[in-house]
Design a protein around this motif. Structure first.
Motif, mmCIF file in Angstrom:
data_model
loop_
_atom_site.group_PDB
_atom_site.id
_atom_site.type_symbol
_atom_site.label_atom_id
_atom_site.label_comp_id
_atom_site.label_asym_id
_atom_site.label_seq_id
_atom_site.Cartn_x
_atom_site.Cartn_y
_atom_site.Cartn_z
ATOM 1 N N LEU A 34 4.944 3.270 1.098
ATOM 2 C CA LEU A 34 4.379 4.218 0.136
ATOM 3 C C LEU A 34 3.556 5.312 0.809
ATOM 4 O O LEU A 34 3.603 6.472 0.395
ATOM 5 N N LYS A 35 2.807 4.955 1.850
ATOM 6 C CA LYS A 35 1.916 5.952 2.448
ATOM 7 C C LYS A 35 2.674 7.050 3.187
ATOM 8 O O LYS A 35 2.111 8.109 3.474
ATOM 9 N N LEU A 36 3.950 6.806 3.490
ATOM 10 C CA LEU A 36 4.758 7.822 4.160
ATOM 11 C C LEU A 36 5.429 8.778 3.186
ATOM 12 O O LEU A 36 5.974 9.802 3.593
ATOM 13 N N TYR A 37 5.403 8.430 1.884
ATOM 14 C CA TYR A 37 6.137 9.226 0.904
ATOM 15 C C TYR A 37 5.157 10.078 0.094
ATOM 16 O O TYR A 37 4.002 9.700 -0.115
ATOM 17 N N ASP A 38 5.635 11.204 -0.396
ATOM 18 C CA ASP A 38 4.831 12.115 -1.214
ATOM 19 C C ASP A 38 4.200 11.336 -2.372
ATOM 20 O O ASP A 38 4.899 10.789 -3.229
ATOM 21 N N HIS A 39 2.863 11.298 -2.412
ATOM 22 C CA HIS A 39 2.174 10.445 -3.383
ATOM 23 C C HIS A 39 2.344 10.919 -4.816
ATOM 24 O O HIS A 39 2.061 10.172 -5.758
ATOM 25 N N THR A 40 2.817 12.147 -5.015
ATOM 26 C CA THR A 40 3.049 12.628 -6.378
ATOM 27 C C THR A 40 4.372 12.100 -6.940
ATOM 28 O O THR A 40 4.649 12.284 -8.130
ATOM 29 N N LYS A 41 5.161 11.451 -6.105
ATOM 30 C CA LYS A 41 6.490 11.000 -6.535
ATOM 31 C C LYS A 41 6.575 9.486 -6.724
ATOM 32 O O LYS A 41 7.665 8.943 -6.850
ATOM 33 N N TRP A 42 5.441 8.805 -6.723
ATOM 34 C CA TRP A 42 5.454 7.365 -6.991
ATOM 35 C C TRP A 42 4.124 6.930 -7.592
ATOM 36 O O TRP A 42 3.108 7.613 -7.446
ATOM 37 N N THR A 43 4.142 5.802 -8.260
ATOM 38 C CA THR A 43 2.925 5.169 -8.744
ATOM 39 C C THR A 43 3.102 3.665 -8.614
ATOM 40 O O THR A 43 4.220 3.174 -8.535
ATOM 41 N N CYS A 44 1.991 2.925 -8.557
ATOM 42 C CA CYS A 44 2.071 1.489 -8.293
ATOM 43 C C CYS A 44 0.975 0.752 -9.058
ATOM 44 O O CYS A 44 -0.190 1.168 -9.046
ATOM 45 N N ILE A 45 1.361 -0.327 -9.729
ATOM 46 C CA ILE A 45 0.413 -1.212 -10.404
ATOM 47 C C ILE A 45 0.609 -2.616 -9.845
ATOM 48 O O ILE A 45 1.739 -3.081 -9.717
#
Length: 456
Positions: free
Chosen positions: A332-343
């Protein structure tokens, strides 16, 4: 004299048929030694190895077609606590929906530590099918035990186990397969045999686009493939047929090709494209694996960027959860943070579970039918991607992110002690007809400090 001649002809024909069939040991092992055992608390544990439909036509590229299963062999690490044992064969499009086709009880007094060989009461006949065949066994043990043996395998994604009536778990990524073999009745595989894989078609296209129909096949015959026919229909309307010739595709090789006539998308609706390969080297082959059907949506309006939704079920008393968390974070930290979410949902097991387990976590587990193992990662809902977090990757995340969305959602929140006021704007960017749409909102803690338990 006529009767004698007739008898000779019948005997010769019968003898030839027998010579075309033989026995073959079906194995997934690279070494015949036990390197790992499976088990746990008292209960029933089943272990299965999977045969894909295409492998039934030419097992492990041996040039042999599997006609039926005669015998199952399995390795036991221990036997003293086993109260019952059954040979199990299942068949289905996947192991979750598979049906039990053979269940044969095994006399536990005859079990040994090591390899056990069980002849089936009758041959299980294998017919041409698009479904997998799962070969295995199950044992019930009265106390904590680890009786199931596993070893180094050539294709660990094919190993499955199931405790009691819980979820099937895949041992992929462990470099192990269960110590299971089968003896099959086989015949020579076909010289000319094609298998078509799903088309490489985006699910979303726009009116006016041209669709290049691209596909991949495999030569499952035992001789080189020099020609074949390819055709497709869209919503039942035939398109062009094209004969590919002048080829030299070796046995067990893949071939990717594109139909020379593209399809022009002239209307906004759902399209079903059915593609078929046939006549390898001008010869009719088994047709059950020659056709693929894909559905895609032709849009008249624009779409928006998807925020890929990740849900993780985890616990600070679960040893693999720590590594699962680290592996997921590295993706996740390598990918654009606006394109994923995590719960993340802390669970009440194993052991004493996580101190941050709440009724909401349990409810979400129930939403997915009950999460029986942690860590578990679900991406974009249960029908898309559900595995251990360690199996996620940048490439998979990117694949999900490339799927467009049809709704822009934006919002703000105001927190007043234990009250949260949420203001949300939901704006469709394309026409949506779906009575099952729901809106969910989650309140997520960003930092917790008291859940460092047994896994560090």
């Amino acid at each position: 004299m006529k009767k004698i001649i007739l008898s000779v002809i019948v005997l010769f024909s019968f003898g030839y048929k027998l010579s075309a069939q033989e026995n073959l040991t079906v194995t997934w092992l690279t070494k015949d030694i036990r390197t790992k055992s499976y088990g746990g608390e008292a209960g029933t544990l089943g272990a299965f190895m999977e045969l894909e439909p295409n492998d039934l036509l030419n097992f492990n590229n041996t040039g042999k077609k599997l006609l039926g299963i005669k015998q199952v062999q399995f390795y036991l690490e221990s036997k003293s606590r086993i109260s019952s044992c059954n040979i199990i064969l299942r068949k289905g499009s996947n192991i979750v929906s598979s049906a039990e086709v053979v269940k044969q009880a095994v006399d536990t007094s005859g079990l040994v530590v090591g390899w056990n060989t069980i002849d089936l009461d009758s041959l299980y006949t294998i017919s041409d099918s698009t479904e997998e065949l799962y070969i295995g066994y199950e044992t019930t043990f009265s106390q904590t035990a680890y009786p199931l043996g596993a070893g180094s395998g050539s294709n660990s994604k094919q190993g499955w186990y199931r405790r009691n009536t819980g979820d099937y778990m895949n041992i992929s990524g462990t470099s192990y397969v269960f110590l299971i073999k089968a003896v099959a009745l086989v015949s020579d595989a076909a010289k000319n045999e094609l298998i078509l894989f799903p088309l490489e078609i985006p699910f979303y296209k726009k009116v006016g686009d041209s669709l290049n129909v691209k596909a991949t096949l495999k030569n499952y015959g035992t001789i080189p493939l020099t020609s074949f026919k390819f055709e497709y229909t869209v919503n039942g309307i035939p398109s062009s047929t094209y004969n590919f010739t002048g080829l030299n595709i070796a046995p067990d090789s893949l071939y990717t090709f594109t139909h020379p006539v593209p399809y022009v998308l002239d209307s906004a609706n759902t399209k079903t494209i059915k593609s078929t390969v046939s006549l390898p080297n001008g010869v009719h082959d088994a047709e059950y694996n020659n056709t693929q059907t894909n559905t895609f949506l032709v849009l008249s309006k624009e779409v928006t960027q998807r925020a890929v939704f990740h849900e993780v079920f985890t616990s600070s008393t679960c040893s693999p959860c720590k590594k699962g968390n680290e592996d997921l974070d590295s993706v996740l930290k390598l990918y654009d943070h606006t394109k994923w979410t995590c719960i993340k949902y802390q669970m009440s097991f194993p052991g004493t579970g996580d101190p941050y387990f709440t009724s909401e976590c349990g409810a979400r587990s129930g939403f997915y039918g009950g999460i029986s193992g942690v860590p578990s990662l679900i991406v974009e809902g249960p029908k898309e991607f559900s595995v251990s977090p360690s199996r996620h990757s940048y490439a998979l995340l990117d694949e999900f992110a490339q799927v467009p969305a049809f709704v822009d959602i934006s919002g703000t929140a105001e927190v007043h002690e234990k009250t949260v006021n949420l203001h949300v704007a939901i704006n469709p960017v394309s026409n949506i007809v779906n009575e099952d749409l729901r809106f969910f909102a989650a309140i997520v803690e960003k930092r917790t400090e008291k859940n460092k338990k047994s896994n560090g």
